[in-house]
Design a protein around this motif. Structure first.
Motif, PDB file in Angstrom:
ATOM      1  N   PRO A 281       0.801  -1.233   0.000  1.00  0.00           N
ATOM      2  CA  PRO A 281       0.000   0.000   0.000  1.00  0.00           C
ATOM      3  C   PRO A 281       0.829   1.275   0.000  1.00  0.00           C
ATOM      4  O   PRO A 281       0.309   2.352  -0.343  1.00  0.00           O
ATOM      5  CB  PRO A 281      -0.824  -0.123   1.292  1.00  0.00           C
ATOM      6  CG  PRO A 281      -0.892  -1.586   1.569  1.00  0.00           C
ATOM      7  CD  PRO A 281       0.432  -2.129   1.108  1.00  0.00           C
ATOM      8  N   ALA A 282       2.123   1.179   0.337  1.00  0.00           N
ATOM      9  CA  ALA A 282       2.979   2.369   0.395  1.00  0.00           C
ATOM     10  C   ALA A 282       3.684   2.662  -0.926  1.00  0.00           C
ATOM     11  O   ALA A 282       4.446   3.630  -1.022  1.00  0.00           O
ATOM     12  CB  ALA A 282       4.021   2.209   1.502  1.00  0.00           C
ATOM     13  N   CYS A 283       3.440   1.858  -1.947  1.00  0.00           N
ATOM     14  CA  CYS A 283       4.147   2.043  -3.226  1.00  0.00           C
ATOM     15  C   CYS A 283       3.853   3.413  -3.834  1.00  0.00           C
ATOM     16  O   CYS A 283       2.731   3.927  -3.741  1.00  0.00           O
ATOM     17  CB  CYS A 283       3.744   0.941  -4.212  1.00  0.00           C
ATOM     18  SG  CYS A 283       4.618   1.018  -5.796  1.00  0.00           S
ATOM     19  N   GLU A 284       4.879   3.997  -4.473  1.00  0.00           N
ATOM     20  CA  GLU A 284       4.741   5.284  -5.144  1.00  0.00           C
ATOM     21  C   GLU A 284       5.370   5.219  -6.538  1.00  0.00           C
ATOM     22  O   GLU A 284       6.347   4.496  -6.752  1.00  0.00           O
ATOM     23  CB  GLU A 284       5.434   6.399  -4.351  1.00  0.00           C
ATOM     24  CG  GLU A 284       4.854   6.658  -2.971  1.00  0.00           C
ATOM     25  CD  GLU A 284       3.505   7.364  -3.009  1.00  0.00           C
ATOM     26  OE1 GLU A 284       3.111   7.841  -4.097  1.00  0.00           O
ATOM     27  OE2 GLU A 284       2.846   7.429  -1.950  1.00  0.00           O
ATOM     28  N   VAL A 285       4.815   5.961  -7.476  1.00  0.00           N
ATOM     29  CA  VAL A 285       5.462   6.190  -8.769  1.00  0.00           C
ATOM     30  C   VAL A 285       6.432   7.346  -8.573  1.00  0.00           C
ATOM     31  O   VAL A 285       6.025   8.433  -8.159  1.00  0.00           O
ATOM     32  CB  VAL A 285       4.443   6.520  -9.861  1.00  0.00           C
ATOM     33  CG1 VAL A 285       5.158   6.851 -11.174  1.00  0.00           C
ATOM     34  CG2 VAL A 285       3.479   5.355 -10.077  1.00  0.00           C
ATOM     35  N   VAL A 286       7.724   7.124  -8.862  1.00  0.00           N
ATOM     36  CA  VAL A 286       8.723   8.144  -8.523  1.00  0.00           C
ATOM     37  C   VAL A 286       9.408   8.780  -9.730  1.00  0.00           C
ATOM     38  O   VAL A 286      10.092   9.795  -9.591  1.00  0.00           O
ATOM     39  CB  VAL A 286       9.794   7.574  -7.568  1.00  0.00           C
ATOM     40  CG1 VAL A 286       9.159   7.083  -6.283  1.00  0.00           C
ATOM     41  CG2 VAL A 286      10.608   6.467  -8.235  1.00  0.00           C
ATOM     42  N   GLY A 287       9.264   8.205 -10.933  1.00  0.00           N
ATOM     43  CA  GLY A 287       9.947   8.792 -12.072  1.00  0.00           C
ATOM     44  C   GLY A 287       9.560   8.144 -13.385  1.00  0.00           C
ATOM     45  O   GLY A 287       8.835   7.140 -13.408  1.00  0.00           O
ATOM     46  N   VAL A 288      10.052   8.749 -14.458  1.00  0.00           N
ATOM     47  CA  VAL A 288       9.752   8.284 -15.812  1.00  0.00           C
ATOM     48  C   VAL A 288      11.056   8.081 -16.576  1.00  0.00           C
ATOM     49  O   VAL A 288      11.934   8.953 -16.581  1.00  0.00           O
ATOM     50  CB  VAL A 288       8.869   9.298 -16.570  1.00  0.00           C
ATOM     51  CG1 VAL A 288       8.548   8.775 -17.977  1.00  0.00           C
ATOM     52  CG2 VAL A 288       7.588   9.581 -15.799  1.00  0.00           C
ATOM     53  N   SER A 289      11.170   6.917 -17.210  1.00  0.00           N
ATOM     54  CA  SER A 289      12.313   6.607 -18.066  1.00  0.00           C
ATOM     55  C   SER A 289      11.838   6.568 -19.510  1.00  0.00           C
ATOM     56  O   SER A 289      10.922   5.814 -19.846  1.00  0.00           O
ATOM     57  CB  SER A 289      12.911   5.251 -17.674  1.00  0.00           C
ATOM     58  OG  SER A 289      13.892   4.846 -18.606  1.00  0.00           O
ATOM     59  N   VAL A 290      12.449   7.393 -20.351  1.00  0.00           N
ATOM     60  CA  VAL A 290      12.035   7.485 -21.753  1.00  0.00           C
ATOM     61  C   VAL A 290      13.170   7.009 -22.655  1.00  0.00           C
ATOM     62  O   VAL A 290      14.306   7.489 -22.558  1.00  0.00           O
ATOM     63  CB  VAL A 290      11.646   8.930 -22.128  1.00  0.00           C
ATOM     64  CG1 VAL A 290      11.175   8.982 -23.577  1.00  0.00           C
ATOM     65  CG2 VAL A 290      10.564   9.458 -21.200  1.00  0.00           C
ATOM     66  N   ASN A 291      12.871   6.063 -23.503  1.00  0.00           N
ATOM     67  CA  ASN A 291      13.832   5.558 -24.481  1.00  0.00           C
ATOM     68  C   ASN A 291      13.819   6.504 -25.685  1.00  0.00           C
ATOM     69  O   ASN A 291      12.906   6.477 -26.504  1.00  0.00           O
ATOM     70  CB  ASN A 291      13.438   4.140 -24.889  1.00  0.00           C
ATOM     71  CG  ASN A 291      14.372   3.521 -25.902  1.00  0.00           C
ATOM     72  OD1 ASN A 291      15.174   4.200 -26.516  1.00  0.00           O
ATOM     73  ND2 ASN A 291      14.263   2.220 -26.083  1.00  0.00           N
ATOM     74  N   THR A 292      14.851   7.349 -25.792  1.00  0.00           N
ATOM     75  CA  THR A 292      14.882   8.393 -26.828  1.00  0.00           C
ATOM     76  C   THR A 292      15.835   8.057 -27.976  1.00  0.00           C
ATOM     77  O   THR A 292      16.252   8.953 -28.712  1.00  0.00           O
ATOM     78  CB  THR A 292      15.312   9.740 -26.212  1.00  0.00           C
ATOM     79  OG1 THR A 292      16.674   9.639 -25.741  1.00  0.00           O
ATOM     80  CG2 THR A 292      14.400  10.154 -25.075  1.00  0.00           C
ATOM     81  N   GLN A 293      16.150   6.780 -28.155  1.00  0.00           N
ATOM     82  CA  GLN A 293      17.178   6.415 -29.131  1.00  0.00           C
ATOM     83  C   GLN A 293      16.843   6.845 -30.556  1.00  0.00           C
ATOM     84  O   GLN A 293      17.746   7.036 -31.378  1.00  0.00           O
ATOM     85  CB  GLN A 293      17.442   4.911 -29.087  1.00  0.00           C
ATOM     86  CG  GLN A 293      16.261   4.046 -29.502  1.00  0.00           C
ATOM     87  CD  GLN A 293      16.608   2.566 -29.536  1.00  0.00           C
ATOM     88  OE1 GLN A 293      17.672   2.179 -29.994  1.00  0.00           O
ATOM     89  NE2 GLN A 293      15.708   1.729 -29.030  1.00  0.00           N
ATOM     90  N   HIS A 294      15.559   7.001 -30.860  1.00  0.00           N
ATOM     91  CA  HIS A 294      15.170   7.385 -32.215  1.00  0.00           C
ATOM     92  C   HIS A 294      14.898   8.886 -32.333  1.00  0.00           C
ATOM     93  O   HIS A 294      14.298   9.336 -33.314  1.00  0.00           O
ATOM     94  CB  HIS A 294      13.939   6.591 -32.653  1.00  0.00           C
ATOM     95  CG  HIS A 294      14.164   5.112 -32.692  1.00  0.00           C
ATOM     96  ND1 HIS A 294      15.152   4.533 -33.455  1.00  0.00           N
ATOM     97  CD2 HIS A 294      13.544   4.090 -32.029  1.00  0.00           C
ATOM     98  CE1 HIS A 294      15.125   3.221 -33.284  1.00  0.00           C
ATOM     99  NE2 HIS A 294      14.170   2.930 -32.423  1.00  0.00           N
ATOM    100  N   MET A 295      15.342   9.672 -31.356  1.00  0.00           N
ATOM    101  CA  MET A 295      15.165  11.126 -31.364  1.00  0.00           C
ATOM    102  C   MET A 295      16.529  11.817 -31.386  1.00  0.00           C
ATOM    103  O   MET A 295      17.505  11.293 -30.841  1.00  0.00           O
ATOM    104  CB  MET A 295      14.427  11.587 -30.092  1.00  0.00           C
ATOM    105  CG  MET A 295      12.994  11.127 -29.971  1.00  0.00           C
ATOM    106  SD  MET A 295      12.305  11.699 -28.383  1.00  0.00           S
ATOM    107  CE  MET A 295      10.553  11.509 -28.685  1.00  0.00           C
ATOM    108  N   GLY A 296      16.578  12.979 -32.024  1.00  0.00           N
ATOM    109  CA  GLY A 296      17.755  13.816 -31.909  1.00  0.00           C
ATOM    110  C   GLY A 296      17.876  14.345 -30.491  1.00  0.00           C
ATOM    111  O   GLY A 296      16.912  14.336 -29.721  1.00  0.00           O
ATOM    112  N   GLU A 297      19.061  14.867 -30.143  1.00  0.00           N
ATOM    113  CA  GLU A 297      19.288  15.274 -28.758  1.00  0.00           C
ATOM    114  C   GLU A 297      18.363  16.406 -28.327  1.00  0.00           C
ATOM    115  O   GLU A 297      17.781  16.359 -27.232  1.00  0.00           O
ATOM    116  CB  GLU A 297      20.752  15.690 -28.551  1.00  0.00           C
ATOM    117  CG  GLU A 297      21.070  16.014 -27.108  1.00  0.00           C
ATOM    118  CD  GLU A 297      22.547  15.954 -26.795  1.00  0.00           C
ATOM    119  OE1 GLU A 297      22.960  16.612 -25.830  1.00  0.00           O
ATOM    120  OE2 GLU A 297      23.283  15.260 -27.513  1.00  0.00           O
ATOM    121  N   ASP A 298      18.198  17.415 -29.152  1.00  0.00           N
ATOM    122  CA  ASP A 298      17.326  18.530 -28.787  1.00  0.00           C
ATOM    123  C   ASP A 298      15.877  18.073 -28.660  1.00  0.00           C
ATOM    124  O   ASP A 298      15.157  18.467 -27.730  1.00  0.00           O
ATOM    125  CB  ASP A 298      17.428  19.663 -29.819  1.00  0.00           C
ATOM    126  CG  ASP A 298      18.771  20.382 -29.767  1.00  0.00           C
ATOM    127  OD1 ASP A 298      19.490  20.226 -28.754  1.00  0.00           O
ATOM    128  OD2 ASP A 298      19.105  21.075 -30.741  1.00  0.00           O
TER     129      ASP A 298
END
Length: 334
Positions: A281-298
């Protein structure tokens, strides 16, 4: 014990995702990857030297690893010639496919005559218990995804590396063939009998120090009709204290399911968190990981900023930009 280094066999993989086992080894254990062997029509490329079997043997490779993760996990008949030649050349074979090397009579016969070893890493080697849902000491973080192959393993491994670099207590817990081949240990979760899947994750993440984190490798997706069962076993068996949402924003549909669109990150959060709170019951969503390999850096940085603003959570590509933000969120959780 699987002897290293490896020659990575890519077969005729149609793209890089189809060779994600090889990619994982190449990215996380490059010292174990001598080269790659590609068949005609292969479109995957690990940016390693293309080698013949003889060239790889001369370069010191000891094991031919099947680096392909195809749908259903089958050994193609077209591969057999190469696998047999590899055994005759003096290689052991290693595979994480559902189609076991030891069940192929011709491979078994050649391996025996040549004195070579067949390694099937997707075979449970422990009699796992049925999950009991009892709270365990220590802390656990689980990566959950909008789809398969979006970077759940990379997220857990990157966070584990960052935590250990900071002197924090952390262990990466492998739950699939790629993670097991990288680390040499873990649970081949999708090969465990269904009644024991959640229990195998309880076994994998036992009582530990109060300030120790288990970084659990995610599998499948709650939204993937083919593989959602294995994800739920991780959610309930892992009893995570923290969830990391994982996403690949350039996908047009679920992996292997053209008729299904990916859910939004908000939908993933609102589905995964209540399920996780069944066991913790104490679980929390703490962050997001995005796979950006197909995107330019900007483009990638702009997308991450957008996600942070919309979700109110730290967001990064942990392989490309580092996982410090996600680890900071775990530390803040206490």
């Amino acid at each position: 014990m699987i002897e290293t280094p490896y020659l990575l066999f890519l077969g005729e993989a149609p793209d890089g995702l189809a060779a994600k086992v090889a990619q994982g080894i190449r990215d996380w254990r490059p010292e174990n990857a001598v080269g790659q062997f590609r068949m005609e029509g292969c479109k995957a490329d690990m940016k390693l030297p293309d080698m013949t079997l003889a060239e790889a043997k001369a370069a010191g490779a000891k094991t031919l690893v099947i680096g392909v993760a195809n749908r259903g996990g089958v050994i193609s008949q077209a591969w057999k010639r190469v696998l047999i030649e590899a055994l005759e050349e003096g290689f052991d074979l290693a595979s994480g496919l559902h189609n076991l090397l030891r069940d192929e009579e011709d491979l078994v016969a050649v391996a025996k005559s040549c004195g070579r070893t067949l390694h099937d890493v997707r075979v449970p080697s422990v009699k796992y218990p049925i999950a009991n849902g009892e709270k365990r000491t220590g802390k656990r973080c689980l990566a959950v995804g909008t789809d398969c192959s979006v970077g759940k393993m990379y997220t857990a491994m990157a966070m584990d590396a960052e935590m250990r670099e900071r002197g924090l207590k952390s262990t990466f817990r492998a739950t699939g063939q790629t993670g097991i081949l990288i680390t040499g240990d873990g649970v081949p979760l999708d090969a465990v009998i269904a009644d024991f899947m959640a229990g195998s994750i309880e076994w994998l993440t036992p009582d530990n120090d109060d300030d120790h984190w288990d970084m659990i490798e995610g599998q499948g997706s709650l939204f993937h009709v083919s593989y959602s069962g294995v994800t739920l076993a991780l959610v309930h068996g892992g009893q995570p204290d923290a969830l990391i949402l994982c996403h690949e924003p350039t996908r047009e549909h679920m992996r292997g399911l053209p008729g299904y669109k990916l859910p939004s990150l908000q939908t993933l959060r609102d589905t995964a968190l209540p399920l996780a709170r069944v066991g913790n019951p104490a679980c929390e969503v703490v962050g997001v990981s995005v796979n950006t390999q197909h995107m330019g850096e900007d483009e990638a940085k702009a997308y991450l900023a957008k996600v942070e603003a919309e979700m109110g959570l730290p967001a990064t590509d942990p392989y490309r930009f580092g996982s410090a933000k996600l680890v900071d969120a775990l530390v803040a959780l206490g």
